[in-house]
Design a protein around this motif. Structure first.
Motif, PDB file in Angstrom:
ATOM      1  N   ASP A 143     -24.038   0.045   9.797  1.00  0.00           N
ATOM      2  CA  ASP A 143     -25.882   0.194   9.675  1.00  0.00           C
ATOM      3  C   ASP A 143     -26.962   0.468   9.878  1.00  0.00           C
ATOM      4  O   ASP A 143     -27.516  -0.414   9.557  1.00  0.00           O
ATOM      5  CB  ASP A 143     -25.609  -1.739   8.674  1.00  0.00           C
ATOM      6  CG  ASP A 143     -23.931  -1.923   7.951  1.00  0.00           C
ATOM      7  OD1 ASP A 143     -24.028  -1.022   7.110  1.00  0.00           O
ATOM      8  OD2 ASP A 143     -23.512  -3.118   8.184  1.00  0.00           O
ATOM      9  N   ILE A 144     -26.452   1.651  10.802  1.00  0.00           N
ATOM     10  CA  ILE A 144     -27.561   2.126  11.400  1.00  0.00           C
ATOM     11  C   ILE A 144     -28.458   3.132   9.659  1.00  0.00           C
ATOM     12  O   ILE A 144     -29.319   3.406   9.812  1.00  0.00           O
ATOM     13  CB  ILE A 144     -27.088   2.792  12.463  1.00  0.00           C
ATOM     14  CG1 ILE A 144     -26.544   2.068  13.661  1.00  0.00           C
ATOM     15  CG2 ILE A 144     -28.416   3.639  12.918  1.00  0.00           C
ATOM     16  CD1 ILE A 144     -26.378   2.677  14.949  1.00  0.00           C
ATOM     17  N   ILE A 145     -27.463   3.548   8.993  1.00  0.00           N
ATOM     18  CA  ILE A 145     -28.080   4.323   8.446  1.00  0.00           C
ATOM     19  C   ILE A 145     -27.636   3.818   6.815  1.00  0.00           C
ATOM     20  O   ILE A 145     -26.301   3.313   6.968  1.00  0.00           O
ATOM     21  CB  ILE A 145     -28.150   5.913   7.699  1.00  0.00           C
ATOM     22  CG1 ILE A 145     -26.308   6.266   7.836  1.00  0.00           C
ATOM     23  CG2 ILE A 145     -29.042   6.117   9.078  1.00  0.00           C
ATOM     24  CD1 ILE A 145     -25.763   7.491   8.457  1.00  0.00           C
ATOM     25  N   PRO A 146     -27.901   3.727   6.268  1.00  0.00           N
ATOM     26  CA  PRO A 146     -26.968   3.285   4.379  1.00  0.00           C
ATOM     27  C   PRO A 146     -25.975   3.912   4.577  1.00  0.00           C
ATOM     28  O   PRO A 146     -25.390   5.218   4.014  1.00  0.00           O
ATOM     29  CB  PRO A 146     -28.143   3.537   3.261  1.00  0.00           C
ATOM     30  CG  PRO A 146     -29.318   3.816   3.756  1.00  0.00           C
ATOM     31  CD  PRO A 146     -28.629   4.170   4.918  1.00  0.00           C
ATOM     32  N   LYS A 147     -24.770   2.985   3.535  1.00  0.00           N
ATOM     33  CA  LYS A 147     -23.924   3.432   3.299  1.00  0.00           C
ATOM     34  C   LYS A 147     -23.609   4.848   2.154  1.00  0.00           C
ATOM     35  O   LYS A 147     -24.591   4.634   1.083  1.00  0.00           O
ATOM     36  CB  LYS A 147     -22.956   2.843   2.576  1.00  0.00           C
ATOM     37  CG  LYS A 147     -22.564   1.644   3.467  1.00  0.00           C
ATOM     38  CD  LYS A 147     -21.351   1.873   4.153  1.00  0.00           C
ATOM     39  CE  LYS A 147     -21.076   0.828   5.293  1.00  0.00           C
ATOM     40  NZ  LYS A 147     -21.547  -0.353   6.067  1.00  0.00           N
ATOM     41  N   GLY A 148     -23.566   5.669   2.279  1.00  0.00           N
ATOM     42  CA  GLY A 148     -23.131   6.932   1.294  1.00  0.00           C
ATOM     43  C   GLY A 148     -24.833   7.963   1.565  1.00  0.00           C
ATOM     44  O   GLY A 148     -25.036   8.809   0.570  1.00  0.00           O
ATOM     45  N   SER A 149     -24.586   7.508   2.912  1.00  0.00           N
ATOM     46  CA  SER A 149     -26.010   8.643   2.858  1.00  0.00           C
ATOM     47  C   SER A 149     -26.426   9.481   4.022  1.00  0.00           C
ATOM     48  O   SER A 149     -27.370  10.031   5.054  1.00  0.00           O
ATOM     49  CB  SER A 149     -27.745   7.856   3.530  1.00  0.00           C
ATOM     50  OG  SER A 149     -27.730   7.031   4.518  1.00  0.00           O
ATOM     51  N   ASN A 150     -25.007  10.111   4.719  1.00  0.00           N
ATOM     52  CA  ASN A 150     -24.458  10.269   5.900  1.00  0.00           C
ATOM     53  C   ASN A 150     -25.005  11.695   5.487  1.00  0.00           C
ATOM     54  O   ASN A 150     -24.463  12.153   4.569  1.00  0.00           O
ATOM     55  CB  ASN A 150     -22.872  10.658   6.319  1.00  0.00           C
ATOM     56  CG  ASN A 150     -22.355  11.455   7.079  1.00  0.00           C
ATOM     57  OD1 ASN A 150     -23.493  12.052   7.437  1.00  0.00           O
ATOM     58  ND2 ASN A 150     -21.427  11.458   7.556  1.00  0.00           N
ATOM     59  N   PRO A 151     -25.923  13.046   6.174  1.00  0.00           N
ATOM     60  CA  PRO A 151     -26.382  13.886   5.858  1.00  0.00           C
ATOM     61  C   PRO A 151     -25.553  15.344   6.253  1.00  0.00           C
ATOM     62  O   PRO A 151     -26.708  16.371   5.910  1.00  0.00           O
ATOM     63  CB  PRO A 151     -28.178  13.720   6.653  1.00  0.00           C
ATOM     64  CG  PRO A 151     -28.503  13.031   7.838  1.00  0.00           C
ATOM     65  CD  PRO A 151     -27.018  12.255   6.854  1.00  0.00           C
TER      66      PRO A 151
END
Length: 429
Positions: free
Chosen positions: A173-181
């Motif tokens: 949860d460091i970045i939103p789910k589904g937001s892996n660039p």
């Protein structure tokens, strides 16, 4: 009078009542490279020294001077801090049972990529890593090595590692789910290597090794081609791993036995690179002519080891003759390997050898065994590959192998093809 307390200053009192003082780093500091310091028995001097060391720590935490041997302090919330956590919890993490999550060989493959990613964006916030910046990174690193890039394979591995790190950030949860660039970084996997050694390559490499005074490298190539094992296992081949094998089939025993009637072989636990595979116990018989070379190498190496100062009590089959015959580590082995390859190219003009790497010997062994019509199951028993890995290799080579193709054509013929010579012989008979 109140007792002065200094963080990380520890006093240890012996039975005689004498206190010795130490600066003892926390686990976090120790993991970053900080070492315990003995401060002597003078309390005043110890207090001053501990304060001075703590000031160094505070400067380091603030991003200031970094003492030699100390890792760079990553600020919370940065991409560098994310990588540091990924190393700690994934690369060096353990399961609930205490078993490492990754095998040592797997960990080694990720370390260089993680260092490159730190250099690229370590000081920036995690949000710095966007799809646009991942694309820019791909364009920079996917260039040919001669142009300053990493080449296709190196770039793909780097970007795949970035995808794993950012997936870890999602899971925590460091970045939103589904937001892996880095989910789709726009670079396909490199094609499988198709390089195999020729007998001429074998001869050129061995001649170069002897010319350079490195007979161990020639023996390493021969053992690699015979056993189809990884370099990490072969450079760890010790005299204690050469043992007598129990071979019960009489015909097989007669083919493999030495002059003393014994079948000797290399026994060891083959360390798998896949984290899903258990290590495999290998017992590889060594044919008599090659065994003579192995025993001769052990005699030379044993004599050198016993004459060394201090004496080396365990002898290895493959040693670094450029460095007093000490055992190899993988980095030095690769340097010697490249030295022999370069010399072979220089002396023979075989430019194609520049593309040969150690792992190609394993593939070559598989292909040569298949050309001898050996079943895949038997090949797997020699190499330690899974049957699926052997089949994957042969998908590349099997359909175009000239020996197999010739056998297929020959078996399709109803009768041997007639030739003028054969006709004359038939008439005269």
């Amino acid at each position: 009078m109140a007792k002065i307390r200094i963080p990380l200053l520890v006093g240890k009192t012996n039975k005689a009542g004498i206190t010795s003082w130490y600066w003892q780093p926390s686990k976090t500091l120790a993991d970053a490279g900080w070492k315990p310091i003995s401060l002597g028995k003078d309390e005043g001097a110890a207090l001053a020294a501990a304060r001075a060391e703590n000031r160094k720590v505070e400067e380091w935490k603030a991003g200031g001077d970094r003492p030699a041997g100390i890792d760079k302090k990553q600020q919370n919330g940065t991409f560098g801090a994310l990588i540091e956590r990924y190393r700690r919890e994934r690369l060096h993490g353990v399961s609930a049972s205490g078993r490492p999550l990754l095998k040592p060989n797997t960990v080694k493959t990720y370390k260089p990529a993680l260092r490159r990613l730190e250099e690229w964006a370590g000081k920036h916030p995690v949000a710095f890593v966007t799809a646009a910046r991942v694309t820019a990174l791909r364009k920079a690193v996917a260039r040919p090595i001669a142009d300053g890039g990493l080449g296709h394979a190196g770039a793909h591995h780097l970007l795949k590692t970035l995808r794993l790190v950012m997936a870890f950030a999602e899971s925590e949860d460091i970045i939103p789910k589904g937001s892996n660039p880095a989910t789709s970084f726009g670079l396909g996997a490199p094609p499988s290597r198709k390089v195999i050694w020729t007998p001429e390559d074998d001869a050129a490499f061995d001649a170069a090794a002897y010319d350079l005074g490195l007979p161990s490298m020639a023996l390493a190539r021969e053992l690699a081609l015979f056993t189809a094992q990884r370099e990490s296992d072969l450079i760890a081949f010790t005299e204690g791993q050469l043992t007598e094998l129990e071979i019960f089939d009489r015909g097989t025993r007669e083919l493999l036995a030495g002059e003393d009637g014994k079948v000797m072989g290399w026994t060891f636990a083959q360390e798998k690179t896949s984290d899903d595979d258990a290590d495999t116990w290998m017992e590889i018989p060594i044919e008599p002519k090659l065994l003579v070379k192995v025993n001769a190498a052990l005699r030379r190496n044993r004599a050198r080891d016993r004459a060394a100062e201090p004496r080396r009590l365990l002898s290895y089959v493959i040693v670094d003759e450029d460095n007093d015959g000490i055992p190899f580590n993988e980095r030095r082995f690769i340097r010697r390997w490249n030295k022999v390859i370069d010399h072979a190219v220089k002396t023979t003009g075989r430019k194609s050898m520049e593309n040969l790497v150690w792992h190609d010997l394993r593939r070559t062994r598989v292909v040569r065994l298949r050309r001898r019509k050996m079943p895949k199951e038997m090949i797997a028993s020699i190499t330690g590959h899974s049957l699926a890995a052997i089949e994957a290799m042969l998908k590349v080579y099997g359909p175009v192998d000239p020996t197999i193709t010739a056998a297929a054509i020959a078996s399709s013929l109803d009768t041997p093809a007639a030739t003028p010579i054969a006709d004359e012989q038939e008439k005269s008979a």
